[in-house]
Write a protein that holds these residues in place. Structure first.
Motif, short mmCIF file in Angstrom:
data_model
loop_
_atom_site.label_atom_id
_atom_site.label_comp_id
_atom_site.label_asym_id
_atom_site.label_seq_id
_atom_site.Cartn_x
_atom_site.Cartn_y
_atom_site.Cartn_z
N ARG A 260 0.94 -0.96 -0.19
CA ARG A 260 0.05 0.25 -0.03
C ARG A 260 0.53 1.32 0.13
O ARG A 260 2.08 1.20 1.11
N ILE A 261 0.39 2.29 -0.14
CA ILE A 261 0.86 3.87 -0.58
C ILE A 261 0.38 4.41 0.79
O ILE A 261 -1.32 4.63 0.77
N LEU A 262 0.87 5.16 1.04
CA LEU A 262 0.55 6.33 2.73
C LEU A 262 0.77 7.66 2.42
O LEU A 262 1.75 7.85 1.52
N VAL A 263 0.25 8.22 2.44
CA VAL A 263 0.68 9.94 2.39
C VAL A 263 0.10 10.59 3.50
O VAL A 263 -0.43 10.27 5.18
N PHE A 264 1.35 11.16 4.23
CA PHE A 264 1.20 12.20 5.08
C PHE A 264 0.35 13.99 5.11
O PHE A 264 0.49 14.40 4.03
N ARG A 265 -1.10 13.56 5.92
CA ARG A 265 -2.01 15.49 5.83
C ARG A 265 -2.35 14.89 7.05
O ARG A 265 -2.59 14.23 7.20
N GLU A 266 -2.79 16.51 7.86
CA GLU A 266 -3.22 17.19 8.65
C GLU A 266 -3.10 16.51 9.71
O GLU A 266 -4.33 16.07 10.91
N GLY A 267 -1.30 16.06 10.11
CA GLY A 267 -1.31 15.24 11.02
C GLY A 267 -1.30 13.81 11.29
O GLY A 267 -1.00 13.53 12.46
N LYS A 268 -1.86 13.10 9.60
CA LYS A 268 -2.45 11.89 9.87
C LYS A 268 -1.56 11.04 8.84
O LYS A 268 -1.60 11.77 7.81
N VAL A 269 -1.37 9.67 9.04
CA VAL A 269 -0.53 8.84 8.55
C VAL A 269 -2.14 8.70 7.78
O VAL A 269 -3.01 7.48 8.03
N GLU A 270 -2.18 8.59 5.99
CA GLU A 270 -3.91 7.97 5.50
C GLU A 270 -2.87 6.79 4.75
O GLU A 270 -2.09 7.59 3.86
N GLN A 271 -4.01 6.44 3.79
CA GLN A 271 -3.78 5.22 2.86
C GLN A 271 -4.46 5.71 1.68
O GLN A 271 -5.42 5.93 1.71
N VAL A 272 -3.34 5.51 0.59
CA VAL A 272 -3.99 6.16 -0.80
C VAL A 272 -5.19 5.34 -1.49
O VAL A 272 -3.95 3.64 -1.87
N PRO A 273 -6.03 5.32 -1.85
CA PRO A 273 -6.25 4.37 -2.58
C PRO A 273 -6.37 4.45 -3.84
O PRO A 273 -5.94 5.33 -5.14
N CYS A 274 -5.77 3.05 -4.48
CA CYS A 274 -5.21 3.26 -5.78
C CYS A 274 -5.98 2.24 -6.24
O CYS A 274 -6.05 3.00 -8.26
N ARG A 276 -10.43 0.81 -7.99
CA ARG A 276 -11.27 1.26 -8.11
C ARG A 276 -12.07 0.91 -6.75
O ARG A 276 -12.51 1.62 -6.89
N ALA A 277 -11.65 -0.70 -6.37
CA ALA A 277 -12.38 -0.62 -5.14
C ALA A 277 -11.73 -0.27 -4.20
O ALA A 277 -12.68 0.41 -3.07
N ASP A 278 -10.20 0.27 -3.88
CA ASP A 278 -10.33 1.25 -2.57
C ASP A 278 -10.48 2.11 -2.60
O ASP A 278 -10.90 2.68 -1.92
N VAL A 279 -10.50 2.95 -4.13
CA VAL A 279 -11.13 4.59 -4.27
C VAL A 279 -13.05 4.20 -3.17
O VAL A 279 -12.87 5.05 -3.08
N PHE A 280 -14.18 2.73 -4.19
CA PHE A 280 -15.23 3.00 -3.53
C PHE A 280 -15.21 3.08 -1.96
O PHE A 280 -16.38 3.44 -1.36
N GLN A 284 -11.79 8.63 3.59
CA GLN A 284 -10.90 9.18 3.61
C GLN A 284 -11.96 10.25 1.97
O GLN A 284 -11.79 11.90 2.69
N LEU A 285 -12.71 10.21 1.18
CA LEU A 285 -13.02 10.54 0.56
C LEU A 285 -14.67 10.58 1.12
O LEU A 285 -15.41 9.75 0.91
N THR A 286 -15.43 12.14 -0.06
CA THR A 286 -16.91 11.75 -0.04
C THR A 286 -17.81 11.24 -1.12
O THR A 286 -16.31 10.74 -2.22
N MET A 287 -18.40 10.43 -1.37
CA MET A 287 -18.78 10.40 -3.09
C MET A 287 -18.63 11.13 -3.88
O MET A 287 -18.03 10.41 -5.17
N LYS A 326 -10.46 22.32 -10.12
CA LYS A 326 -12.25 22.43 -9.61
C LYS A 326 -12.46 20.83 -8.48
O LYS A 326 -12.86 20.59 -8.03
N LEU A 327 -11.67 20.16 -8.34
CA LEU A 327 -10.69 19.07 -7.62
C LEU A 327 -10.14 20.51 -6.16
O LEU A 327 -10.26 20.70 -5.58
N THR A 328 -11.12 18.38 -5.06
CA THR A 328 -11.09 19.85 -4.19
C THR A 328 -9.19 19.43 -3.60
O THR A 328 -8.21 18.76 -3.81
N PRO A 329 -9.00 20.62 -2.19
CA PRO A 329 -8.28 20.64 -1.92
C PRO A 329 -7.34 18.82 -1.16
O PRO A 329 -6.62 18.83 -1.57
N ASN A 330 -8.53 17.99 -0.71
CA ASN A 330 -7.91 16.56 -0.70
C ASN A 330 -8.01 16.18 -1.60
O ASN A 330 -6.35 15.06 -1.35
N LEU A 331 -8.37 15.90 -2.94
CA LEU A 331 -8.09 15.25 -4.02
C LEU A 331 -6.68 15.97 -4.88
O LEU A 331 -5.93 15.17 -5.26
#
Length: 621
Positions: A260-274, A276-280, A284-287, A326-331
């Motif tokens: 897996r791939i991790l990212v450090f954002r806003e003081g937390k370590v989060e997994q990056v969805p790679c 299609r199944a990971d994305v949905f 960490q992401l809204t619909m 017009k992507l969100t800052p998160n994306l």
């Protein structure tokens, strides 16, 4: 021995880094007589991998500020009046500002030896041995192939701790629990019994004073992991993987998929969805963000067919282009830093789209992420190409320094090299790692550098340690560049982390031992920047700052094609059944290539079968 070396070769290669090793293998494969030497006692140069004790020896060597002793000048008598010498450096200056820090007690650790270590082994860094015992199904791994060990018994916790990334504690614990269950099942214990035992053990540990990991324990178990000097991975559709498959060098190594791939954002370590199944499935992401991300990634896969979509932003940075979509800052953060993995300020829109497409194109070939890494470290790749060169007749000498290049004054071409024994060795072409060039030769070369950090740490005080690699382009010393980031990710002392410091998230891992160093990056420097360089002398750079190995492969192929434009670069090895022998019926001496030292390394017909069978994939992380 060195004094018995032949006096003539077609190609002389100085340095055993990745590009030099690829060139040596390609030349040997095309029938050239190759001499491959290195001043160091280990393969790989700045691409090398070490056991813990080997790394300590490397650190000690780099921290010593002793000047190179004056050697005999008798070799100058071998230079004719019509010739001149270009002296080579005897000391590697590509590594600077080496600083190691131990955050735990080092008492009683001086006489501790690694488990399974050979007694009085003169070379802790490595040797030319590449044989491995494939015993992973029995819980055994040979994690220090450079020293030629047979492997040692490893607990499931230790195997889990060798993951490439630093993972959040909760998720990593679940992985360990799964591995412990499967491991105990082979011994006749049920999963339920294992869980009960674990719960009981956990209760006992919580009631007692935790047993802390000691420095002597790290030294003793230092052969259970390798530490790379450079942090690189292999793109599953990258140039290096394609070359390994094409040349069949993949038979000499094993690979593992980055889970897996991790990212450090806003003081937390989060997994990056790679996928299609990971994305949905991501929380960490809204619909709406999920749909926006899938739409943008679909466009990136075929962005070249829709130039109108980004034509107006070609002169902008990729970060600015993402904002215009017009992507969100998160994306924007996920795409920029964890998928494209490009600079926020320097990378153009085209570079970002190209990098995103490459990331997506590599997904799914061998696992859920686009990355592979050698099971025994990055240095294993260089050794594999050296092995191929040796199989086809290449001559190897480690701990073998070269005094100078001998240049003919009239033609300006290099004619020979003179080694530290005073032997003059002639060749038609010379390939030199840039660390061997003297300061005089590099006067006009403007070098950059990268900052590197390697640490051994633990998420608690009982489990085996984890390895962490951090790298960035440097502006100061490695410690000055990286320590602010390290303080955000880890605990560097015995103080306990408060809830306010980590934002109420998971506890930070604790660093037990670390080393900082700066490494010179000479990638991209034109050969004209080197003074008085003969036309038949080719310079190979060390590791670049990129995540993959494409630059090294391109450099090796370019140099090979300049030397031998009519030869194929690293063609597939001949099938023994297709070899046609001389008419007298006698068979030539078997070079040994058809005799695999590893039973499961027989070549397979499909393009990717050789490497697919060697990739150890982990799912359900």
């Amino acid at each position: 021995m060195a004094d018995n070396l032949p006096s003539e070769f077609d190609v002389a290669v100085i340095g055993t880094g990745l590009p030099e090793s690829i060139i040596a293998a390609a030349c040997s494969r095309s029938g050239q007589r190759v001499l491959h030497v290195d001043l160091r006692s280990y393969y790989g140069g700045n691409w090398a991998s070490f056991s813990f004790s080997g790394l300590l020896s490397w650190i000690k060597e780099k921290q010593e500020k002793t000047e190179v002793s004056e050697e005999s000048e008798d070799w100058r008598k071998l230079i004719l009046e019509t010739e001149e010498a270009i002296s080579l450096s005897k000391k590697d200056t590509t590594i600077q500002h080496v600083e190691d820090v131990c955050y735990i007690s080092q008492d009683s650790a001086e006489d501790i030896e690694e488990a399974g270590a050979l007694s009085k082994l003169p070379d802790l860094g490595g040797s030319d041995t590449n044989e491995t015992a494939q015993q992973s199904e029995k819980g055994c791994l040979a994690l220090d192939k450079q020293l030629g060990t047979k492997g040692c018994e490893m607990s499931p916790e230790t195997i889990a701790s060798n993951d490439l990334e630093c993972t959040p504690e909760g998720e990593d614990t679940e992985v360990i629990s799964e591995r412990e269950s499967s491991y105990d099942a082979t011994s006749g214990h049920s999963t339920l019994e294992t869980e009960k035992t674990e719960n009981a053990s956990t209760a006992e540990v919580s009631n007692l004073e935790p047993k802390k990991i000691t420095y002597s324990q790290i030294v003793k178990e230092g052969r259970r992991f390798n530490i790379d000097l450079v942090s690189k991975v292999l793109y599953s559709q990258g140039l290096l993987i394609d070359l390994l498959i094409k040349s069949n060098v993949s038979r000499y190594a094993e690979f593992k998929n980055a889970t897996r791939i991790l990212v450090f954002r806003e003081g937390k370590v989060e997994q990056v969805p790679c996928s299609r199944a990971d994305v949905f499935n991501s929380k960490q992401l809204t619909m709406i963000e999920k749909r926006m991300l899938m739409k943008f990634l679909t466009f990136c896969l075929e962005y070249e067919q829709h130039p109108d979509e980004y034509q107006d932003y070609k002169d902008c940075t990729f970060s600015q282009y993402l904002k215009s979509q017009k992507l969100t800052p998160n994306l924007q953060h996920f795409i920029l830093h964890s998928i494209a993995m490009v600079s926020e300020s320097d990378s153009s829109t085209t570079d970002g789209l190209k990098a995103t497409k490459k990331f997506l194109h590599c997904l799914g070939r061998y696992g859920n992420t686009p990355f592979l890494f050698p099971l025994y470290g990055q240095g294993e790749i260089s050794q594999c190409f050296c092995r191929m060169c040796a199989v086809f007749g290449g001559t190897y000498c480690l701990r073998h320094s070269i005094q100078c290049l001998v240049v003919d004054k009239e033609s300006g071409r290099c004619k020979a090299i003179i080694d530290h024994f005073g032997q003059r060795i002639s060749a038609n072409y010379f390939v030199v790692e840039d660390s061997y060039l003297s300061e005089e030769t590099c006067t006009n070369a403007d070098f950059q550098s990268s900052a590197h950090y390697r640490s051994i740490g633990s998420k608690d005080t009982v489990r085996p340690a984890d390895l962490v690699h951090l790298t960035c382009s440097s502006t100061k010393t490695a410690k000055e560049d990286l320590e602010p980031v390290i303080q955000k990710l880890f605990i560097l002392n015995d103080e306990k982390e408060t809830e306010s410091e980590n934002g109420g998230g998971l506890e930070k891992p604790r660093v037990l031992w670390a080393v900082y160093f700066n490494m010179r990056d000479s990638a991209g420097i034109d050969r004209n920047s080197y003074d008085s360089l003969p036309p038949n002398v080719y310079i190979c750079s060390g590791p670049d700052c990129a995540l993959g190995n494409d630059y090294a492969v391109k450099q090796a192929e370019t140099i090979f094609q300049e030397m031998f434009p009519k030869e194929e670069f690293c063609p597939p090895p001949p099938n023994p059944e297709d070899i046609v022998y001389d008419g007298d019926g006698t068979q030539p001496e078997d070079p040994g290539f058809s005799i695999s030292p590893e039973p499961k390394a027989e070549p397979l017909p499909e393009e990717s079968s050789n490497i697919e069978n060697k990739v150890t994939e982990e799912h359900n992380e």
